[in-house]
Motif scaffolding. Sequence first.
Motif, PDB file in Angstrom:
ATOM      1  N   PRO A  32      36.246  67.437  58.793  1.00  0.00           N
ATOM      2  CA  PRO A  32      35.595  68.458  57.953  1.00  0.00           C
ATOM      3  C   PRO A  32      35.978  68.331  56.480  1.00  0.00           C
ATOM      4  CG  PRO A  32      36.827  69.469  59.766  1.00  0.00           C
ATOM      5  CD  PRO A  32      37.111  68.007  59.793  1.00  0.00           C
ATOM      6  N   LEU A  33      35.050  68.705  55.630  1.00  0.00           N
ATOM      7  CA  LEU A  33      35.274  68.660  54.189  1.00  0.00           C
ATOM      8  C   LEU A  33      35.832  69.998  53.712  1.00  0.00           C
ATOM      9  CD1 LEU A  33      31.839  67.057  53.263  1.00  0.00           C
ATOM     10  CD2 LEU A  33      34.052  65.906  53.256  1.00  0.00           C
ATOM     11  N   THR A  34      36.730  69.940  52.737  1.00  0.00           N
ATOM     12  CA  THR A  34      37.239  71.159  52.124  1.00  0.00           C
ATOM     13  C   THR A  34      36.197  71.674  51.132  1.00  0.00           C
ATOM     14  OG1 THR A  34      38.306  70.024  50.274  1.00  0.00           O
ATOM     15  CG2 THR A  34      39.614  70.297  52.307  1.00  0.00           C
ATOM     16  N   ASP A  35      36.353  72.915  50.691  1.00  0.00           N
ATOM     17  CA  ASP A  35      35.429  73.487  49.714  1.00  0.00           C
ATOM     18  C   ASP A  35      35.455  72.689  48.416  1.00  0.00           C
ATOM     19  OD1 ASP A  35      34.602  75.449  51.473  1.00  0.00           O
ATOM     20  OD2 ASP A  35      35.985  76.968  50.698  1.00  0.00           O
ATOM     21  N   ASP A  36      36.638  72.224  48.014  1.00  0.00           N
ATOM     22  CA  ASP A  36      36.760  71.424  46.799  1.00  0.00           C
ATOM     23  C   ASP A  36      36.031  70.086  46.948  1.00  0.00           C
ATOM     24  OD1 ASP A  36      37.810  70.856  44.161  1.00  0.00           O
ATOM     25  OD2 ASP A  36      39.190  69.448  45.148  1.00  0.00           O
ATOM     26  N   GLU A  37      36.175  69.437  48.107  1.00  0.00           N
ATOM     27  CA  GLU A  37      35.477  68.176  48.354  1.00  0.00           C
ATOM     28  C   GLU A  37      33.968  68.377  48.357  1.00  0.00           C
ATOM     29  OE1 GLU A  37      38.871  65.917  51.079  1.00  0.00           O
ATOM     30  OE2 GLU A  37      37.376  67.194  52.043  1.00  0.00           O
ATOM     31  N   ILE A  38      33.514  69.464  48.953  1.00  0.00           N
ATOM     32  CA  ILE A  38      32.077  69.774  48.965  1.00  0.00           C
ATOM     33  C   ILE A  38      31.571  69.950  47.536  1.00  0.00           C
ATOM     34  CG2 ILE A  38      30.364  71.526  49.587  1.00  0.00           C
ATOM     35  CD1 ILE A  38      31.919  71.860  52.247  1.00  0.00           C
ATOM     36  N   ALA A  39      32.324  70.681  46.725  1.00  0.00           N
ATOM     37  CA  ALA A  39      31.919  70.894  45.331  1.00  0.00           C
ATOM     38  C   ALA A  39      31.840  69.565  44.582  1.00  0.00           C
ATOM     39  CB  ALA A  39      32.900  71.839  44.642  1.00  0.00           C
ATOM     40  N   GLN A  40      32.801  68.671  44.816  1.00  0.00           N
ATOM     41  CA  GLN A  40      32.793  67.364  44.153  1.00  0.00           C
ATOM     42  C   GLN A  40      31.604  66.523  44.614  1.00  0.00           C
ATOM     43  OE1 GLN A  40      36.540  65.239  44.353  1.00  0.00           O
ATOM     44  NE2 GLN A  40      37.681  67.159  44.287  1.00  0.00           N
ATOM     45  N   ILE A  41      31.313  66.539  45.898  1.00  0.00           N
ATOM     46  CA  ILE A  41      30.189  65.777  46.436  1.00  0.00           C
ATOM     47  C   ILE A  41      28.873  66.310  45.863  1.00  0.00           C
ATOM     48  CG2 ILE A  41      28.851  65.289  48.535  1.00  0.00           C
ATOM     49  CD1 ILE A  41      31.583  65.120  50.004  1.00  0.00           C
ATOM     50  N   VAL A  42      28.720  67.630  45.840  1.00  0.00           N
ATOM     51  CA  VAL A  42      27.501  68.232  45.304  1.00  0.00           C
ATOM     52  C   VAL A  42      27.328  67.847  43.834  1.00  0.00           C
ATOM     53  CG1 VAL A  42      26.396  70.430  44.718  1.00  0.00           C
ATOM     54  CG2 VAL A  42      27.427  70.107  46.974  1.00  0.00           C
ATOM     55  N   GLU A  43      28.412  67.854  43.077  1.00  0.00           N
ATOM     56  CA  GLU A  43      28.340  67.475  41.662  1.00  0.00           C
ATOM     57  C   GLU A  43      27.901  66.017  41.506  1.00  0.00           C
ATOM     58  OE1 GLU A  43      28.213  67.741  37.686  1.00  0.00           O
ATOM     59  OE2 GLU A  43      28.537  69.412  39.051  1.00  0.00           O
TER      60      GLU A  43
END
Length: 152
Positions: free
Chosen positions: A132-143
């Motif tokens: 699973p991805l962390t919220d920070d990783e998700i934010a980085q991927i989305v960016e």
Amino acid sequence: MKNPIIQFILCAIIGLGLGYVVFDVVLADGGNNKEVASSAETAKSTTKATKEEQKTTKTEDIATASGEENILQSKGCIGCHAVKGLNLDGGATGPDLSQAYNNVEGKHGKPIQEFLKEPTSAVMSSVIGGNPLTDDEIAQIVEQLKKASEAK
């Protein structure tokens, strides 16, 4: 008669072993186990290894030039997906992610942030479910995917 049977059995064992290494060890680690991947690549031709090194150097230069580590590489996304909008050559198993920022909601019925938390596709559910991805990783991927969608 015994020689072809023995050859078949040896090939089957080698194939299953290689499949285990690639899918269970490398992909379960999110593609971060470079020692296993590099030992598997030594079986390929020298020319192909040289091309891979050039691609890796090119994508690392892009990440360094932008001043940030590329999360798509570090989380193993590039193992299955390319992101042409960021000049990232990757696997051909999954679709190019250059327009994923714009298209995920229409295709999967939820915003990209939610899709990365709980994917609706069977393949991505199994990939992300195991790591699973962390919220920070998700934010980085989305960016990163937003940047890719804006690049033309």
